[in-house]
Design an enzyme around this catalytic site. Structure first.
Site, mmCIF file in Angstrom:
data_model
loop_
_atom_site.group_PDB
_atom_site.id
_atom_site.type_symbol
_atom_site.label_atom_id
_atom_site.label_comp_id
_atom_site.label_asym_id
_atom_site.label_seq_id
_atom_site.Cartn_x
_atom_site.Cartn_y
_atom_site.Cartn_z
ATOM 1 C CG ASN A 152 21.534 15.563 31.299
ATOM 2 O OD1 ASN A 152 21.809 15.119 30.186
ATOM 3 N ND2 ASN A 152 20.330 15.988 31.611
ATOM 4 C CB SER A 200 27.192 25.036 32.058
ATOM 5 O OG SER A 200 26.224 25.852 32.662
ATOM 6 C CB CYS A 328 13.474 20.084 31.343
ATOM 7 S SG CYS A 328 15.188 20.260 30.910
HETATM 8 N N1 PLP Z 1 23.974 19.969 28.552
HETATM 9 C C1 PLP Z 1 23.860 19.214 29.651
HETATM 10 C C2 PLP Z 1 24.370 17.824 29.634
HETATM 11 C C3 PLP Z 1 23.277 19.748 30.809
HETATM 12 O O1 PLP Z 1 23.155 18.968 31.890
HETATM 13 C C4 PLP Z 1 22.810 21.074 30.784
HETATM 14 C C5 PLP Z 1 22.143 21.664 31.981
HETATM 15 O O2 PLP Z 1 21.162 21.181 32.468
HETATM 16 C C6 PLP Z 1 22.975 21.827 29.615
HETATM 17 C C7 PLP Z 1 23.552 21.236 28.518
HETATM 18 C C8 PLP Z 1 22.512 23.245 29.544
HETATM 19 O O3 PLP Z 1 23.440 24.083 30.163
HETATM 20 P P1 PLP Z 1 23.011 25.569 30.594
HETATM 21 O O4 PLP Z 1 22.061 25.434 31.716
HETATM 22 O O5 PLP Z 1 24.296 26.227 31.020
HETATM 23 O O6 PLP Z 1 22.446 26.231 29.391
#
Ligand code: PLP
Length: 376
Positions: A152, A200, A328
């Site tokens: 991400n 998601s 975050c």
């Molecule tokens: N995993 C990755 C790679 C993400 O980018 C995110 C979201 O920021 C998540 C997990 C968490 O997803 P959710 O916001 O649906 O809990």
């Protein structure tokens, strides 16, 4: 002041078409899907149709798709199940995972006394596949491999089929956090050897607070959330009905537009990268920007100066919404765990993640480039 939003890896805007599809389930179609009378039957049917649609797009069976509250819950469920139900006593993950995975594997190691290993990550942000095989092959205990598909922060893509084949060879369980790719990448889960995968809704113009967990039909796990019999006894709690409808609709829309949208965003990313190199001496890209990388993410480091130290803040003041790492860490100019993992000596640079969606325009990219001139 008109704002420019280039933080689509954090979240995306809700597609009006998706809202339209959700609306009846926020108003007249409000029945509890567990109710046996007509109100309940119509919403239950809508959920099952949504499940079928998601399964068809991922080439999975509807019985393999479970709706959850999002990517975090899905990863928690998968990792817990691998340890508690499937007998995995050794987790192999990477230091560049999202905290939804990283903190969960650390929790499992701490509270369930599971062995935890991290695969080496190269300077280009890809994992060392040779080291991964060494770790799996050398394990005396049953292994869970948990590696994300697209990072991400830097956009790097994992070779999922390669990791799947390794897991098959050594009989390991494979979970992949695919939150950044479901809705942005074609999947064929009948071909890929994988046990758990997540998605998601809010990453591809769907609603927040809804996601999926794919659980391969050849494994049997217990529920992570206990209670009622929803989701075929796998995920208790009254369903997020309108969220589920929105998730399926957004995934359908993204899938129908995949070819054109992915080519368009790839073009924007390449254009912005080229302009940055041309106009900002000393910039450096984080990750495999021109290689195996997702078209939505561009992560760049600017040389640290008195001005660039305040880069995120100044971009915000100029109405430009971007992030310094994952969502975050937005607002704080600290270097993320991902950047540190790919370059332990990272210093005197300021990393910024630009991430695109199908609504991003070249004019917006140009406006950001122009704004950067004055603030780096
Ligand atoms: N995993 C990755 C790679 C993400 O980018 C995110 C979201 O920021 C998540 C997990 C968490 O997803 P959710 O916001 O649906 O809990």
């Amino acid at each position: 002041m008109a704002r420019i939003y280039l933080d689509n890896a954090a979240t995306t805007s809700l597609d009006p078409e998706v809202l339209d599809a959700m609306m009846p389930f926020l108003t007249e179609k409000f029945g509890n899907p567990s109710s046996v009378y007509s109100y309940g039957r119509e919403t239950k049917l809508a959920i099952e149709n949504a499940r079928k649609s998601v399964a068809r797009i991922l080439n999975a069976n509807p019985g393999e798709i479970f709706f959850t509250s999002g990517g975090t819950e899905s990863s928690n469920t998968a990792i817990n199940a691998a340890v508690n139900d499937l007998g995995c006593r050794h987790i192999i993950s990477s230091p560049i995972e999202h905290h939804a995975t990283l903190h969960t594997v650390e929790h499992m190691a701490h509270f369930y006394k599971v062995k935890l290993s991290f695969v080496k990550v190269n300077a280009d942000g890809h994992i060392d596949y040779g080291h991964l095989e060494e770790l799996i092959a050398g394990s005396e205990e049953k292994v869970l491999v948990s590696l994300m598909h697209a990072n991400n922060e830097i956009g790097n893509l994992l070779d999922m089929d390669r990791v799947g084949e390794l897991c098959k060879k050594y009989d390991a369980i494979f979970h992949s956090d695919t939150v950044q790719t479901v809705g942005h990448y074609p999947f064929d889960l009948k071909k890929t050897h994988i046990h758990f995968l997540n998605g998601s809704g809010h990453k591809f113009h769907g609603p927040k607070g809804v996601g999926i967990l794919y659980v391969n039909e050849n494994i049997n796990i217990k529920p992570y959330i206990n209670g009622g019999a929803q989701e075929r006894n796998m995920r208790a709690g009254t369903e997020n009905l309108y969220g589920i409808i929105g998730f399926a609709k957004a995934l359908e829309a993204a899938t129908n537009r995949y070819e054109q949208d992915s080519a368009y965003m790839k073009g924007l990313k390449e254009y912005m990268a080229a302009q940055l190199v041309q106009n900002f001496p000393g910039v450096k890209f984080n990750g495999d920007t021109y290689g195996n990388s997702l078209y939505t993410v561009l992560n760049v480091s600017f040389p640290l100066t008195e001005k660039s130290d305040m880069l995120l803040f100044n971009l915000d003041m100029a109405g430009i919404c971007v992030s310094g790492g994952s969502a975050c860490t937005s607002g704080a100019n600290s270097v993320s765990h991902v950047i540190k993992a790919i370059d332990p000596n990272y210093e005197n640079m300021v990393p910024i993640r630009f991430s695109f969606c199908r609504h991003t325009t070249k004019e917006e990219v140009d406006a950001v480039l122009a704004a950067l001139v004055g603030i780096v």
